[in-house]
Scaffold this motif. Structure first.
Motif, PDB file in Angstrom:
ATOM      1  N   GLY A 173       0.779  -1.188   0.147  1.00 16.84           N
ATOM      2  CA  GLY A 173       0.256   0.167  -0.159  1.00 16.84           C
ATOM      3  C   GLY A 173       1.395   1.335  -0.144  1.00 16.84           C
ATOM      4  N   ASN A 174       0.503   2.216   0.976  1.00 18.80           N
ATOM      5  CA  ASN A 174       0.804   2.973   0.541  1.00 18.80           C
ATOM      6  C   ASN A 174       2.523   3.301   1.749  1.00 18.80           C
ATOM      7  OD1 ASN A 174      -0.036   4.920  -1.317  1.00 18.80           O
ATOM      8  ND2 ASN A 174      -1.455   5.108   0.107  1.00 18.80           N
ATOM      9  N   PRO A 175       3.039   3.703   1.908  1.00 20.93           N
ATOM     10  CA  PRO A 175       4.734   3.431   3.147  1.00 20.93           C
ATOM     11  C   PRO A 175       4.441   4.404   3.850  1.00 20.93           C
ATOM     12  CG  PRO A 175       4.978   5.146   1.115  1.00 20.93           C
ATOM     13  CD  PRO A 175       4.346   4.796   0.807  1.00 20.93           C
ATOM     14  N   TYR A 176       4.679   4.173   5.442  1.00 17.68           N
ATOM     15  CA  TYR A 176       5.387   5.332   6.361  1.00 17.68           C
ATOM     16  C   TYR A 176       6.630   4.795   6.720  1.00 17.68           C
ATOM     17  CZ  TYR A 176       3.981   7.269  10.843  1.00 17.68           C
ATOM     18  OH  TYR A 176       4.255   8.037  11.852  1.00 17.68           O
ATOM     19  N   LEU A 177       7.520   6.189   5.871  1.00 13.37           N
ATOM     20  CA  LEU A 177       8.835   6.077   6.191  1.00 13.37           C
ATOM     21  C   LEU A 177       9.567   6.575   7.337  1.00 13.37           C
ATOM     22  CD1 LEU A 177       8.879   6.472   2.462  1.00 13.37           C
ATOM     23  CD2 LEU A 177       9.577   4.515   3.585  1.00 13.37           C
ATOM     24  N   PHE A 178      10.453   6.351   7.847  1.00 11.79           N
ATOM     25  CA  PHE A 178      11.498   7.025   9.259  1.00 11.79           C
ATOM     26  C   PHE A 178      12.848   6.442   8.577  1.00 11.79           C
ATOM     27  CE2 PHE A 178       8.340   6.698  12.109  1.00 11.79           C
ATOM     28  CZ  PHE A 178       6.911   5.774  11.317  1.00 11.79           C
TER      29      PHE A 178
ATOM     30  N   LYS B 127      10.487  11.257   9.146  1.00 12.35           N
ATOM     31  CA  LYS B 127      10.069  11.063   8.831  1.00 12.35           C
ATOM     32  C   LYS B 127       8.730  11.058   7.587  1.00 12.35           C
ATOM     33  CE  LYS B 127       5.518  11.699  12.033  1.00 12.35           C
ATOM     34  NZ  LYS B 127       6.170  12.640  12.697  1.00 12.35           N
ATOM     35  N   TYR B 128       8.216  10.350   6.867  1.00 14.51           N
ATOM     36  CA  TYR B 128       7.194  10.592   5.666  1.00 14.51           C
ATOM     37  C   TYR B 128       5.775  10.135   5.975  1.00 14.51           C
ATOM     38  CZ  TYR B 128       4.883  11.279   1.641  1.00 14.51           C
ATOM     39  OH  TYR B 128       3.991  11.595   0.854  1.00 14.51           O
TER      40      TYR B 128
ATOM     41  N   THR C  15       2.965  11.330   4.063  1.00 15.19           N
ATOM     42  CA  THR C  15       2.404  12.009   2.848  1.00 15.19           C
ATOM     43  C   THR C  15       2.683  13.548   2.823  1.00 15.19           C
ATOM     44  OG1 THR C  15      -0.458  12.974   3.933  1.00 15.19           O
ATOM     45  CG2 THR C  15       0.291  10.847   3.498  1.00 15.19           C
ATOM     46  N   GLY C  16       2.114  14.358   1.951  1.00 19.45           N
ATOM     47  CA  GLY C  16       2.314  15.242   1.541  1.00 19.45           C
ATOM     48  C   GLY C  16       3.795  16.064   0.732  1.00 19.45           C
ATOM     49  N   ASP C  17       4.270  17.273   1.488  1.00 19.45           N
ATOM     50  CA  ASP C  17       5.569  17.178   0.875  1.00 19.45           C
ATOM     51  C   ASP C  17       6.301  16.421   0.680  1.00 19.45           C
ATOM     52  OD1 ASP C  17       7.209  20.497   1.063  1.00 19.45           O
ATOM     53  OD2 ASP C  17       7.586  18.581  -0.248  1.00 19.45           O
ATOM     54  N   ASN C  18       6.945  15.854  -0.379  1.00 21.78           N
ATOM     55  CA  ASN C  18       7.971  15.439  -1.089  1.00 21.78           C
ATOM     56  C   ASN C  18       8.862  14.944  -0.097  1.00 21.78           C
ATOM     57  OD1 ASN C  18       6.393  13.763  -2.113  1.00 21.78           O
ATOM     58  ND2 ASN C  18       7.025  14.337  -4.381  1.00 21.78           N
ATOM     59  N   LEU C  19       9.701  16.442   0.334  1.00 18.96           N
ATOM     60  CA  LEU C  19      11.446  16.943   1.285  1.00 18.96           C
ATOM     61  C   LEU C  19      10.750  16.909   2.468  1.00 18.96           C
ATOM     62  CD1 LEU C  19      13.908  17.159   0.512  1.00 18.96           C
ATOM     63  CD2 LEU C  19      13.442  19.188   0.104  1.00 18.96           C
ATOM     64  N   VAL C  20      11.011  16.062   3.333  1.00 21.24           N
ATOM     65  CA  VAL C  20      10.516  15.986   5.025  1.00 21.24           C
ATOM     66  C   VAL C  20      12.309  16.474   5.620  1.00 21.24           C
ATOM     67  CG1 VAL C  20      10.083  14.213   6.611  1.00 21.24           C
ATOM     68  CG2 VAL C  20       8.994  13.737   4.310  1.00 21.24           C
ATOM     69  N   LYS C  21      11.947  17.486   6.237  1.00 25.09           N
ATOM     70  CA  LYS C  21      12.992  17.995   7.111  1.00 25.09           C
ATOM     71  C   LYS C  21      13.090  17.678   8.311  1.00 25.09           C
ATOM     72  CE  LYS C  21      13.497  22.661   4.462  1.00 25.09           C
ATOM     73  NZ  LYS C  21      14.953  21.455   4.426  1.00 25.09           N
ATOM     74  N   GLY C  22      14.258  16.777   9.079  1.00 27.96           N
ATOM     75  CA  GLY C  22      13.906  16.332  10.632  1.00 27.96           C
ATOM     76  C   GLY C  22      15.278  17.147  11.204  1.00 27.96           C
ATOM     77  N   SER C  23      15.653  16.498  12.580  1.00 30.07           N
ATOM     78  CA  SER C  23      16.559  16.888  13.471  1.00 30.07           C
ATOM     79  C   SER C  23      17.830  16.818  12.813  1.00 30.07           C
ATOM     80  CB  SER C  23      16.327  15.897  14.433  1.00 30.07           C
ATOM     81  OG  SER C  23      15.314  15.527  14.923  1.00 30.07           O
ATOM     82  N   TYR C  24      18.688  17.648  13.671  1.00 27.71           N
ATOM     83  CA  TYR C  24      20.241  18.076  12.894  1.00 27.71           C
ATOM     84  C   TYR C  24      20.589  18.007  11.483  1.00 27.71           C
ATOM     85  CZ  TYR C  24      20.186  14.793  17.313  1.00 27.71           C
ATOM     86  OH  TYR C  24      19.656  14.733  18.406  1.00 27.71           O
ATOM     87  N   GLY C  25      19.718  18.923  11.001  1.00 28.96           N
ATOM     88  CA  GLY C  25      20.375  19.986   9.747  1.00 28.96           C
ATOM     89  C   GLY C  25      19.925  18.048   8.702  1.00 28.96           C
TER      90      GLY C  25
ATOM     91  N   PHE D 178      19.497   3.908  10.151  1.00 25.54           N
ATOM     92  CA  PHE D 178      18.885   3.145   8.952  1.00 25.54           C
ATOM     93  C   PHE D 178      17.009   4.066   8.918  1.00 25.54           C
ATOM     94  CE2 PHE D 178      20.832  -1.056  11.747  1.00 25.54           C
ATOM     95  CZ  PHE D 178      20.827  -0.433  12.189  1.00 25.54           C
ATOM     96  N   CYS D 179      16.842   2.987   7.617  1.00 26.70           N
ATOM     97  CA  CYS D 179      15.620   3.484   7.024  1.00 26.70           C
ATOM     98  C   CYS D 179      14.710   2.120   7.859  1.00 26.70           C
ATOM     99  CB  CYS D 179      15.831   3.536   5.623  1.00 26.70           C
ATOM    100  SG  CYS D 179      14.669   4.213   4.755  1.00 26.70           S
ATOM    101  N   ALA D 180      13.707   2.785   8.121  1.00 22.62           N
ATOM    102  CA  ALA D 180      12.966   2.023   8.397  1.00 22.62           C
ATOM    103  C   ALA D 180      10.910   2.202   7.196  1.00 22.62           C
ATOM    104  CB  ALA D 180      12.415   1.872   9.715  1.00 22.62           C
ATOM    105  N   VAL D 181      10.164   1.414   7.305  1.00 17.28           N
ATOM    106  CA  VAL D 181       8.805   1.176   6.750  1.00 17.28           C
ATOM    107  C   VAL D 181       8.166   0.751   7.202  1.00 17.28           C
ATOM    108  CG1 VAL D 181       9.613  -0.559   5.500  1.00 17.28           C
ATOM    109  CG2 VAL D 181       7.582   1.444   4.293  1.00 17.28           C
ATOM    110  N   ARG D 182       6.854   1.062   6.952  1.00 22.92           N
ATOM    111  CA  ARG D 182       5.263   0.093   7.593  1.00 22.92           C
ATOM    112  C   ARG D 182       4.807   0.587   6.713  1.00 22.92           C
ATOM    113  NH1 ARG D 182       0.639   0.818  10.767  1.00 22.92           N
ATOM    114  NH2 ARG D 182       1.911   2.784  11.469  1.00 22.92           N
ATOM    115  N   ASP D 183       3.513  -0.649   5.870  1.00 23.35           N
ATOM    116  CA  ASP D 183       2.686  -0.179   5.109  1.00 23.35           C
ATOM    117  C   ASP D 183       1.662   0.957   6.045  1.00 23.35           C
ATOM    118  OD1 ASP D 183      -0.076  -0.460   3.583  1.00 23.35           O
ATOM    119  OD2 ASP D 183       1.043  -2.191   2.723  1.00 23.35           O
TER     120      ASP D 183
END
Lengths: 115, 118
Positions: B29-34, B49-50, B52-62, B90-95
């Motif tokens: 299905g659609n991914p929930y990504l970390f 994390k991602y 939905t929405g904007d394809n560019l996600v900003k996180g911690s430490y730049g 590490f990259c992680a995914v959940r449906d």
């Protein structure tokens, strides 16, 4: 910080002995998880719990059992430790994050060596 | 079934240069990504994390990550790497469909070690 502690942090044991690792959380989250971390394999799920006395297997559950008699504690037991169970073990909880979906947060880990 | 691949065991970069850590995923299905980071002898720390929405996600430490649905990728980036960014990522995914009924389980990639040299 999700209030997760693990004990012991380090343990050395001998093949064939039973070992129990403890994960304790302070925020009453329903979901708890045990992972093992090995080079090249990332983190692999051993068992998880979705409530008191409710547990299910993950992808690498053979040789491990778990128990959850209280919301705050999730125990991982190696009934008869083997050298292949030498690893770093992480506990995690799942809680609602921004966006309305559950996210996982991790404890500090337990390094287990089986000789 | 869900899966994650991190094709590089190690990435070496000079301090001040851009850093990219690659991740591709597979879900029905659609991914929930970390992205998580692990510093030596520490547990995993959440980076970003991602959903939905904007394809560019900003996180911690730049750090930031770009979601690309057509390429099923979620690469982690930092415009200017620091020596202190040296760690295991590490990259992680959940449906997203998986939900509570299946335990909100994440699947992790094998990890990429980043070494930033001064």
């Amino acid at each position: 910080d999700a209030g997760i502690t693990q004990s012991p942090r380090h343990k050395v044991t001998e093949t064939g002995t039973p070992v129990t690792l403890r994960c304790h959380q302070t925020e009453n989250h329903r979901y708890m998880y045990w992972y093992r971390q090995d080079p090249g394999h990332g983190l692999r799920l051993i068992h998880y719990s979705y409530g008191v006395k409710d547990t299910d297997k993950g992808e690498v559950s053979d040789g491990y059992s778990v128990s959850r008699s209280k919301t705050e504690d999730f125990l991982l037991t190696l009934e008869s430790a083997t050298s292949s169970q030498t690893s770093v073990y992480f506990c995690a909880i799942s809680k609602l994050g921004t966006g309305g979906y559950n996210e996982q947060f991790f404890g500090p880990g337990t390094r287990l060596t089986v000789l | 079934a869900q899966s994650v691949a991190q094709p590089e065991d190690q990435v070496n970069v000079a301090e001040g240069n851009p850093l990219t850590v690659k991740c591709t995923y597979s879900v029905s299905g659609n991914p929930y990504l970390f992205w998580y980071v692990q510093y030596p002898n520490r547990g995993l720390q959440f980076l970003l994390k991602y959903i939905t929405g904007d394809n560019l996600v900003k996180g911690s430490y730049g750090f930031e990550a770009e979601f690309n649905k057509s390429q099923t990728s979620f690469h982690l980036k930092k415009p200017s790497a620091l020596v202190s960014d040296s760690a295991l990522y590490f990259c992680a995914v959940r449906d997203i469909k998986q939900g509570e009924a299946a335990g909100n389980k994440l699947t992790f990639g094998g990890g990429t070690r980043v070494l930033v040299k001064p």
